[in-house]
Design a protein around this motif. Structure first.
Motif, PDB file in Angstrom:
ATOM      1  N   GLN A 139       0.825  -1.196   0.000  1.00  0.00           N
ATOM      2  CA  GLN A 139       0.000   0.000   0.000  1.00  0.00           C
ATOM      3  C   GLN A 139       0.873   1.267   0.000  1.00  0.00           C
ATOM      4  OE1 GLN A 139      -0.504  -2.500   2.415  1.00  0.00           O
ATOM      5  NE2 GLN A 139      -1.923  -3.458   0.978  1.00  0.00           N
ATOM      6  N   ILE A 140       0.289   2.358  -0.468  1.00  0.00           N
ATOM      7  CA  ILE A 140       1.015   3.634  -0.436  1.00  0.00           C
ATOM      8  C   ILE A 140       1.185   4.092   1.005  1.00  0.00           C
ATOM      9  CG2 ILE A 140       0.907   6.061  -1.128  1.00  0.00           C
ATOM     10  CD1 ILE A 140      -0.586   5.198  -3.623  1.00  0.00           C
ATOM     11  N   ASN A 141       0.115   4.006   1.776  1.00  0.00           N
ATOM     12  CA  ASN A 141       0.172   4.362   3.198  1.00  0.00           C
ATOM     13  C   ASN A 141       0.395   3.084   4.000  1.00  0.00           C
ATOM     14  OD1 ASN A 141      -0.052   5.406   5.750  1.00  0.00           O
ATOM     15  ND2 ASN A 141      -2.184   6.042   5.557  1.00  0.00           N
ATOM     16  N   LYS A 142       1.599   2.913   4.509  1.00  0.00           N
ATOM     17  CA  LYS A 142       1.963   1.689   5.229  1.00  0.00           C
ATOM     18  C   LYS A 142       1.950   1.887   6.745  1.00  0.00           C
ATOM     19  CE  LYS A 142       5.093   0.338   1.463  1.00  0.00           C
ATOM     20  NZ  LYS A 142       4.905   1.547   0.645  1.00  0.00           N
ATOM     21  N   GLU A 143       1.325   2.960   7.203  1.00  0.00           N
ATOM     22  CA  GLU A 143       1.396   3.315   8.621  1.00  0.00           C
ATOM     23  C   GLU A 143       0.817   2.234   9.530  1.00  0.00           C
ATOM     24  OE1 GLU A 143       0.035   7.010  11.571  1.00  0.00           O
ATOM     25  OE2 GLU A 143      -0.489   7.010   9.446  1.00  0.00           O
ATOM     26  N   ASP A 144      -0.294   1.631   9.121  1.00  0.00           N
ATOM     27  CA  ASP A 144      -0.982   0.650   9.968  1.00  0.00           C
ATOM     28  C   ASP A 144      -0.839  -0.769   9.437  1.00  0.00           C
ATOM     29  OD1 ASP A 144      -1.839   2.748  11.555  1.00  0.00           O
ATOM     30  OD2 ASP A 144      -3.701   3.021  10.434  1.00  0.00           O
ATOM     31  N   SER A 145       0.208  -1.045   8.667  1.00  0.00           N
ATOM     32  CA  SER A 145       0.353  -2.381   8.068  1.00  0.00           C
ATOM     33  C   SER A 145       0.569  -3.456   9.124  1.00  0.00           C
ATOM     34  CB  SER A 145       1.519  -2.379   7.080  1.00  0.00           C
ATOM     35  OG  SER A 145       1.251  -1.530   5.984  1.00  0.00           O
ATOM     36  N   TYR A 146       1.124  -3.087  10.273  1.00  0.00           N
ATOM     37  CA  TYR A 146       1.419  -4.073  11.307  1.00  0.00           C
ATOM     38  C   TYR A 146       0.178  -4.461  12.115  1.00  0.00           C
ATOM     39  CZ  TYR A 146       1.150  -0.196  14.614  1.00  0.00           C
ATOM     40  OH  TYR A 146       0.710   0.852  15.351  1.00  0.00           O
ATOM     41  N   LYS A 147      -0.865  -3.647  12.114  1.00  0.00           N
ATOM     42  CA  LYS A 147      -2.012  -3.869  12.996  1.00  0.00           C
ATOM     43  C   LYS A 147      -2.726  -5.192  12.732  1.00  0.00           C
ATOM     44  CE  LYS A 147      -3.016   0.900  14.307  1.00  0.00           C
ATOM     45  NZ  LYS A 147      -4.017   1.996  14.317  1.00  0.00           N
ATOM     46  N   PRO A 148      -3.015  -5.546  11.468  1.00  0.00           N
ATOM     47  CA  PRO A 148      -3.667  -6.852  11.262  1.00  0.00           C
ATOM     48  C   PRO A 148      -2.834  -8.021  11.773  1.00  0.00           C
ATOM     49  CG  PRO A 148      -3.845  -5.503   9.280  1.00  0.00           C
ATOM     50  CD  PRO A 148      -2.894  -4.798  10.198  1.00  0.00           C
ATOM     51  N   ILE A 149      -1.502  -7.917  11.709  1.00  0.00           N
ATOM     52  CA  ILE A 149      -0.637  -8.996  12.195  1.00  0.00           C
ATOM     53  C   ILE A 149      -0.733  -9.096  13.711  1.00  0.00           C
ATOM     54  CG2 ILE A 149       1.713  -9.891  12.179  1.00  0.00           C
ATOM     55  CD1 ILE A 149       2.242  -8.189   9.707  1.00  0.00           C
ATOM     56  N   VAL A 150      -0.643  -7.963  14.393  1.00  0.00           N
ATOM     57  CA  VAL A 150      -0.747  -7.950  15.858  1.00  0.00           C
ATOM     58  C   VAL A 150      -2.113  -8.468  16.302  1.00  0.00           C
ATOM     59  CG1 VAL A 150      -0.770  -6.458  17.897  1.00  0.00           C
ATOM     60  CG2 VAL A 150       0.919  -6.070  16.098  1.00  0.00           C
ATOM     61  N   GLU A 151      -3.160  -8.037  15.615  1.00  0.00           N
ATOM     62  CA  GLU A 151      -4.510  -8.489  15.975  1.00  0.00           C
ATOM     63  C   GLU A 151      -4.662  -9.987  15.770  1.00  0.00           C
ATOM     64  OE1 GLU A 151      -7.005  -6.112  13.549  1.00  0.00           O
ATOM     65  OE2 GLU A 151      -6.703  -4.270  14.712  1.00  0.00           O
ATOM     66  N   PHE A 152      -4.043 -10.527  14.727  1.00  0.00           N
ATOM     67  CA  PHE A 152      -4.131 -11.970  14.476  1.00  0.00           C
ATOM     68  C   PHE A 152      -3.422 -12.745  15.592  1.00  0.00           C
ATOM     69  CE2 PHE A 152      -2.398 -15.925  12.782  1.00  0.00           C
ATOM     70  CZ  PHE A 152      -3.526 -16.497  12.203  1.00  0.00           C
ATOM     71  N   ILE A 153      -2.232 -12.318  15.972  1.00  0.00           N
ATOM     72  CA  ILE A 153      -1.488 -13.008  17.037  1.00  0.00           C
ATOM     73  C   ILE A 153      -2.265 -12.942  18.351  1.00  0.00           C
ATOM     74  CG2 ILE A 153       0.645 -12.998  18.383  1.00  0.00           C
ATOM     75  CD1 ILE A 153       2.066 -11.902  15.900  1.00  0.00           C
ATOM     76  N   ASP A 154      -2.804 -11.762  18.673  1.00  0.00           N
ATOM     77  CA  ASP A 154      -3.585 -11.623  19.903  1.00  0.00           C
ATOM     78  C   ASP A 154      -4.845 -12.474  19.864  1.00  0.00           C
ATOM     79  OD1 ASP A 154      -1.760  -9.913  20.996  1.00  0.00           O
ATOM     80  OD2 ASP A 154      -2.850  -8.080  20.486  1.00  0.00           O
ATOM     81  N   ALA A 155      -5.432 -12.619  18.683  1.00  0.00           N
ATOM     82  CA  ALA A 155      -6.640 -13.439  18.564  1.00  0.00           C
ATOM     83  C   ALA A 155      -6.343 -14.904  18.877  1.00  0.00           C
ATOM     84  CB  ALA A 155      -7.226 -13.302  17.154  1.00  0.00           C
ATOM     85  N   GLN A 156      -5.170 -15.395  18.481  1.00  0.00           N
ATOM     86  CA  GLN A 156      -4.807 -16.785  18.796  1.00  0.00           C
ATOM     87  C   GLN A 156      -4.551 -16.938  20.300  1.00  0.00           C
ATOM     88  OE1 GLN A 156      -5.458 -18.294  15.985  1.00  0.00           O
ATOM     89  NE2 GLN A 156      -5.465 -16.210  15.164  1.00  0.00           N
ATOM     90  N   PHE A 157      -3.892 -15.962  20.913  1.00  0.00           N
ATOM     91  CA  PHE A 157      -3.696 -15.984  22.362  1.00  0.00           C
ATOM     92  C   PHE A 157      -5.042 -15.965  23.087  1.00  0.00           C
ATOM     93  CE2 PHE A 157       0.748 -13.894  22.050  1.00  0.00           C
ATOM     94  CZ  PHE A 157       1.330 -15.138  21.947  1.00  0.00           C
TER      95      PHE A 157
END
Length: 427
Positions: A108-126
């Motif tokens: 994406q052009i705006n990569k500011e929040d690219s990490y959020k879906p990854i963090v949310e996925f890891i937290d969802a498994q926890f």
């Protein structure tokens, strides 16, 4: 006497006694091995990196198979995590392998929040594992553990430095998952540039406080090899599922116009080192670190948010029942308070609505009075107009009657004069 006091006394007063003969509990390791083999193992890998860095190819190369997967494009509107689970069998050991890839990461052009879906996925498994733990009837022995055990972070072979997206993402993930940084497609840069690139990456990770996974050195059997491999991080890897005949052997390699790069040749890349460290030496430690470090941190923070504590302000231990009762009473108090606030709000809104209705009713009455008065005035005007019209009609009738009378009189007088003239002519 509390159970903790009893356990403490047993630990302090434990005595060592010799055995007069063979008992048999030295077979416990074999029993554990047999039980673990019968139950099978699970291992979950998260592959983070930009599209086109060879994540899928490396997974195929690592496990010496061809995983089915849809090719990713560069047109994703956001980062999506795609999870696939496979059942693998090697000798008599079964492994349930889950590979999670980040589709669209860095596109994406705006990569500011690219990490959020990854963090949310890891937290969802926890969170899913925590909810299973908190159940009254738990089935953890058959529960499919989806927590991420290892995160392979693919770094583009630029040869310069880490991108800000890489630093931000790894900083957000280092407390949630075991990060193993790897330089993807390392045959794209020369060997001298690769050495400088590794040093630059390590320096930037240290300066930015990013904690990557360090292979454990507390076990004497693997301390030497793990200590050596820690110095080789990040691993520079090449993936390939194509086999070429080199000498008398078929080997995985990449054929270029200028030569051949052998995937399993340690002089060409660090693929063998990555496979040894990730699968053959430290897979169980990665699983253990995920549970004892990352999951425990998430669990502790989550329970503290819910109000559970180990000790009270006087440093005395809390029982779970007391904590639950305290939280339950607190929740009921908050619920009662909210109920009272809602009741007061309801009464206030009813009063406001009644006032609005009374005001509307008053306005309607005033409008009705105005319309009634206007109707009476109009009615009076119409009556007056009707009276004047009736007077005019009566006057007109009177004038008409008088005119008709005059006309009849005039016609009678004219007739008598005509008869008189006729008589005179005869005479």
């Amino acid at each position: 006497m509390a159970a903790t006091d009893i356990a403490r006394q047993v630990g302090e007063g434990c005595r060592t006694v010799p055995l007069a003969g063979h008992v048999g509990f030295d077979s416990l390791p074999d029993q554990l091995v047999n039980k673990s083999v019968s139950q099978g193992f699970c291992f979950n890998i998260l592959c983070v990196g930009e599209t086109g860095l060879g994540k899928s190819t490396l997974m195929d190369t690592l496990f010496n198979t061809k995983f089915e997967g849809e090719p990713a494009t560069h047109t994703q509107p956001g980062v999506q995590l795609r999870s696939n689970t496979y059942d693998l069998q090697e000798s008599n050991v079964g492994l349930k392998l889950t590979i999670v890839s980040t589709v669209g990461f860095g596109d994406q052009i705006n990569k500011e929040d690219s990490y959020k879906p990854i963090v949310e996925f890891i937290d969802a498994q926890f969170e899913a594992y925590l909810q299973e733990e908190l159940k009254i009837r738990r089935v953890l022995h058959t529960y499919h553990d989806s927590r991420i055990h290892a995160c392979l972070y693919f770094i583009a072979p630029t040869g310069h430095s880490l991108k800000s997206l890489d630093l931000v993402t790894m900083k957000k993930l280092d407390s949630k998952v075991n990060i193993i940084p790897i330089i993807a497609k390392s045959d794209a840069i020369s060997k001298s540039e690769l050495t400088k690139f590794k040093i630059k990456i390590t320096s930037e990770l240290v300066n930015n406080g990013v904690q990557i996974y360090q292979f454990p050195t507390d076990d004497e059997s693997v301390a030497e090899i793990n200590g050596t491999m820690n110095a080789h991080l990040p691993f520079a890897v090449i993936g390939s599922t194509e086999e070429l005949k080199i000498g008398n052997k078929m080997m995985k390699a990449r054929q270029y116009p200028w030569g051949t790069v052998q995937v399993e040749n340690e002089a060409h890349c660090d693929f063998v080192k990555l496979r040894e460290m990730l699968i053959r030496v430290n897979m169980e430690d990665l699983r253990e670190q995920t549970h004892s470090r990352h999951y425990e941190l998430y669990r502790r923070c989550k329970l503290e948010e819910m109000g559970f504590k180990d000790t009270d302000p006087d440093s005395k231990p809390f029982s779970l029942q007391e904590t639950y009762e305290a939280k339950r009473n607190e929740f009921l108090g908050e619920l009662q308070k909210k109920e009272e606030e809602m009741r007061q709000m309801f009464v206030q809104r009813v009063k406001e609505k009644e006032a609005e209705l009374k005001e509307a009713e008053k306005e309607l009455h005033e409008k009705f009075d105005r319309l009634k008065k206007l109707h009476q005035d109009e009615k009076k005007k119409l009556e007056d107009k009707k009276k004047s019209l009736d007077d005019e009609v009566n006057a007109f009738k009177q004038r008409k009657t008088a005119a008709e009378l005059l006309q009849s009189q005039g016609s009678q007088a004219g007739g008598s004069q005509t008869l008189k003239r006729d008589k005179e002519k005869k005479n």
